[in-house]
Enzyme design. Structure first.
Site, mmCIF file in Angstrom:
data_model
loop_
_atom_site.group_PDB
_atom_site.id
_atom_site.type_symbol
_atom_site.label_atom_id
_atom_site.label_comp_id
_atom_site.label_asym_id
_atom_site.label_seq_id
_atom_site.Cartn_x
_atom_site.Cartn_y
_atom_site.Cartn_z
ATOM 1 N N HIS A 223 -12.158 -16.443 -7.489
ATOM 2 C CA HIS A 223 -11.412 -15.422 -6.752
ATOM 3 C C HIS A 223 -12.343 -14.772 -5.754
ATOM 4 O O HIS A 223 -13.532 -14.594 -6.027
ATOM 5 C CB HIS A 223 -10.864 -14.360 -7.720
ATOM 6 C CG HIS A 223 -9.779 -13.532 -7.107
ATOM 7 N ND1 HIS A 223 -10.042 -12.426 -6.351
ATOM 8 C CD2 HIS A 223 -8.433 -13.681 -7.136
ATOM 9 C CE1 HIS A 223 -8.892 -11.917 -5.934
ATOM 10 N NE2 HIS A 223 -7.903 -12.661 -6.390
ATOM 11 N N GLU B 136 -3.541 -17.151 -11.551
ATOM 12 C CA GLU B 136 -2.639 -18.299 -11.441
ATOM 13 C C GLU B 136 -2.604 -19.155 -12.696
ATOM 14 O O GLU B 136 -1.613 -19.809 -12.982
ATOM 15 C CB GLU B 136 -3.041 -19.175 -10.240
ATOM 16 C CG GLU B 136 -3.109 -18.455 -8.926
ATOM 17 C CD GLU B 136 -1.750 -18.029 -8.394
ATOM 18 O OE1 GLU B 136 -0.849 -17.791 -9.206
ATOM 19 O OE2 GLU B 136 -1.606 -17.941 -7.175
HETATM 20 N N1 ACO Z 1 -13.428 -24.808 -8.493
HETATM 21 C C1 ACO Z 1 -14.615 -25.340 -8.127
HETATM 22 N N2 ACO Z 1 -15.454 -24.729 -7.267
HETATM 23 C C2 ACO Z 1 -15.076 -23.549 -6.762
HETATM 24 C C3 ACO Z 1 -13.850 -22.949 -7.110
HETATM 25 C C4 ACO Z 1 -13.030 -23.629 -8.029
HETATM 26 N N3 ACO Z 1 -11.847 -23.129 -8.399
HETATM 27 N N4 ACO Z 1 -13.735 -21.776 -6.453
HETATM 28 C C5 ACO Z 1 -14.829 -21.637 -5.705
HETATM 29 N N5 ACO Z 1 -15.650 -22.715 -5.890
HETATM 30 C C6 ACO Z 1 -16.943 -22.935 -5.296
HETATM 31 C C7 ACO Z 1 -16.848 -23.380 -3.849
HETATM 32 O O1 ACO Z 1 -16.748 -24.772 -3.738
HETATM 33 C C8 ACO Z 1 -18.130 -22.845 -3.280
HETATM 34 O O2 ACO Z 1 -19.168 -23.676 -3.684
HETATM 35 P P1 ACO Z 1 -20.425 -23.960 -2.717
HETATM 36 O O3 ACO Z 1 -21.013 -22.618 -2.410
HETATM 37 O O4 ACO Z 1 -21.299 -24.849 -3.525
HETATM 38 O O5 ACO Z 1 -19.854 -24.609 -1.487
HETATM 39 C C9 ACO Z 1 -18.317 -21.517 -4.038
HETATM 40 O O6 ACO Z 1 -17.639 -21.688 -5.286
HETATM 41 C C10 ACO Z 1 -17.736 -20.309 -3.313
HETATM 42 O O7 ACO Z 1 -16.451 -20.636 -2.862
HETATM 43 P P2 ACO Z 1 -15.703 -19.893 -1.673
HETATM 44 O O8 ACO Z 1 -14.622 -20.779 -1.168
HETATM 45 O O9 ACO Z 1 -16.691 -19.339 -0.709
HETATM 46 O O10 ACO Z 1 -15.089 -18.663 -2.411
HETATM 47 P P3 ACO Z 1 -13.888 -17.834 -1.901
HETATM 48 O O11 ACO Z 1 -14.168 -16.438 -2.316
HETATM 49 O O12 ACO Z 1 -13.562 -18.055 -0.486
HETATM 50 O O13 ACO Z 1 -12.734 -18.535 -2.760
HETATM 51 C C11 ACO Z 1 -10.752 -19.040 -3.848
HETATM 52 C C12 ACO Z 1 -11.775 -17.934 -3.518
HETATM 53 C C13 ACO Z 1 -10.155 -19.574 -2.550
HETATM 54 C C14 ACO Z 1 -9.646 -18.464 -4.713
HETATM 55 C C15 ACO Z 1 -11.462 -20.202 -4.585
HETATM 56 O O14 ACO Z 1 -12.084 -19.710 -5.760
HETATM 57 C C16 ACO Z 1 -10.526 -21.368 -4.915
HETATM 58 O O15 ACO Z 1 -10.316 -22.238 -4.077
HETATM 59 N N6 ACO Z 1 -9.969 -21.398 -6.173
HETATM 60 C C17 ACO Z 1 -9.025 -22.435 -6.544
HETATM 61 C C18 ACO Z 1 -7.631 -22.128 -5.983
HETATM 62 C C19 ACO Z 1 -6.954 -20.970 -6.713
HETATM 63 O O16 ACO Z 1 -7.001 -20.860 -7.931
HETATM 64 N N7 ACO Z 1 -6.316 -20.095 -5.916
HETATM 65 C C20 ACO Z 1 -5.597 -18.915 -6.420
HETATM 66 C C21 ACO Z 1 -6.373 -17.675 -6.165
HETATM 67 S S1 ACO Z 1 -5.640 -16.258 -6.901
HETATM 68 C C22 ACO Z 1 -4.507 -15.698 -5.744
HETATM 69 O O17 ACO Z 1 -4.660 -15.837 -4.560
HETATM 70 C C23 ACO Z 1 -3.286 -15.054 -6.244
#
Ligand code: ACO
Length: 384
Positions: free
Chosen positions: A261, A319
């Site tokens: 998140h 989620e």
């Molecule tokens: N699985 C694997 N790796 C992940 C995940 C995940 N669920 N979430 C983040 N990471 C990793 C990224 O690949 C990144 O790795 P890196 O630095 O080695 O490249 C690092 O963690 C940081 O990720 P960001 O994308 O910068 O984090 P951000 O704060 O933008 O992402 C997000 C938040 C979009 C929710 C992300 O965690 C994600 O894609 N999760 C999966 C989708 C999901 O569950 N979405 C629902 C969110 S809740 C809502 O909106 C109601």
């Protein structure tokens, strides 16, 4: 030079405060969510959805008379305009995804609204009341069934299940759905809420603000994750398979849906509320094994995320248990995000009203990183 210009670029606007709100507060470090003064875990499992809406919109829990007034104000709007139904029928025939159908329908929600009476409060009631009605009608049309008109004796959540299934829901089902709707009703300045505020701040209209917010919510990085999260649990099938399955995904550089998140760096407090609601619902009758499997998948995913993404603090988000709870309510995965929208629309409306009250256009700046010294060349002299 503009003295208020902050030249620091914040990717994804992370950490930028772009609005003031009394609706909700998210503390991502402590894992806290406050909804109009109440901790999510103290209010979501107890309030009816209409009580929660009143709390959000009018900043206090309603008295019995206020609650009755709100219910009476919503009820007449549940019936959809004929043109909206026709649109939903076309979307169902074309097998368009439910969120696309909802976005199209929402844009036409005010077709039967007398022109000139477009006050934002009435529009708010109309948008809130019609959202679940449109989802239910679309889904029935998609199954080749006739849409079911709302039942005036039922509240908002019960009506949604009734219009969807054509049967009166049990009190355990209504409680489960209300806990879900309450839990996700608002969440600070998330992407869809920001979208609604940006649109209304231009002095556009409520229907445009909510339709735009629906578009933002649809994406898998925002509201589109619960379907894939549940698919993942089904794919895994047995607790012993969780580790090899999740490891393979992470090795392939894939994201695990339902984890991570932007704001929460500890377990999302909403996950806890929804896990408890799912436990209750499944205990009242349902696939208890699925609940146990989901807990095992969660534990393994969090452990592996710590191993593959050290220092990122990737935890369970809302989620993951949304998927389990809505599945327990008999909802198809295709309706998970539209159901999220049916809840969050209350937050969008509250934020839109708040934004309008500020009277301020939202207009951030960008940092230019392109060339600055190019010289015009006539077409015939241009090289590739
Ligand atoms: N699985 C694997 N790796 C992940 C995940 C995940 N669920 N979430 C983040 N990471 C990793 C990224 O690949 C990144 O790795 P890196 O630095 O080695 O490249 C690092 O963690 C940081 O990720 P960001 O994308 O910068 O984090 P951000 O704060 O933008 O992402 C997000 C938040 C979009 C929710 C992300 O965690 C994600 O894609 N999760 C999966 C989708 C999901 O569950 N979405 C629902 C969110 S809740 C809502 O909106 C109601």
């Amino acid at each position: 030079m503009n003295s208020t210009l902050n030249t620091g670029f914040a990717s994804g606007l992370q950490g930028i405060v772009a609005a003031q709100t009394r609706l909700s507060h998210v503390d991502g470090q402590r894992g806290e969510l406050i909804l109009a003064g109440y901790r999510v875990e103290d209010v979501a499992p107890l309030a009816s959805f209409e009580e929660m809406v009143h709390l959000l919109w009018y900043d206090h829990l309603p008295t019995a008379a206020e609650l009755a007034r709100l219910q009476q104000a919503l009820a007449p709007w549940r019936a959809l305009p004929a043109a909206t139904l026709a649109l939903l029928r076309s979307a169902a025939q074309a097998e368009r995804p439910a969120m696309d159908a909802l976005r199209m329908a929402a844009g036409a929600f005010d077709l039967d609204h007398p022109t000139g009476v477009q006050d934002d409060v009435t529009m708010g009631y109309m948008l809130l009341a019609r959202m679940p009605a449109a989802v239910a009608a679309y889904w029935r049309l998609r199954q080749g069934l006739t849409p079911i008109p709302p039942e005036p004796a039922l509240g908002h959540a019960a009506n949604y299940l009734y219009m969807l299934n054509g049967a009166y829901p049990t009190s355990a089902q209504v409680r489960g759905l209300e806990t879900y709707l309450n839990t996700v009703i608002d969440h600070g300045l998330n992407a869809s809420t920001f979208t609604a505020r940006v649109i209304i701040a231009t002095r556009s209209d409520m229907v445009s603000a909510i339709t735009g917010a629906l578009g933002a919510l649809k994406g898998p990085l925002h509201g589109g994750a619960p379907g894939p999260a549940l698919d993942m649990v089904f794919d895994i099938g047995a607790a012993a398979q969780a580790e090899p399955y999740l490891r393979a995904k992470l090795e392939a550089g894939e994201r695990l849906m339902g984890f991570g998140h932007r704001v929460y760096k500890v377990r999302d407090p909403r996950a806890e509320v929804l896990a408890a609601a799912a436990r209750k619902l499944y205990a009242a009758g349902g696939d208890g094994e699925l609940y146990t499997l989901a807990r095992a998948v969660e534990e393994t995913a969090v452990r592996l995320l710590a191993e593959y993404k050290p220092g990122r603090n990737l935890q369970t988000n809302v989620e993951f248990y949304t998927a389990l709870l809505l599945h327990g309510l008999g909802m198809p995965t295709a309706l998970f995000t539209p159901t999220f929208a049916a809840a969050r629309v209350a937050g969008w409306i509250g934020h839109a009203w708040e934004q309008t009250a500020t009277g301020r256009l939202i207009r951030p700046a960008s940092e230019y990183i392109g060339a600055t010294d190019r010289i015009w060349t006539p077409l015939e002299e241009r090289l590739v």
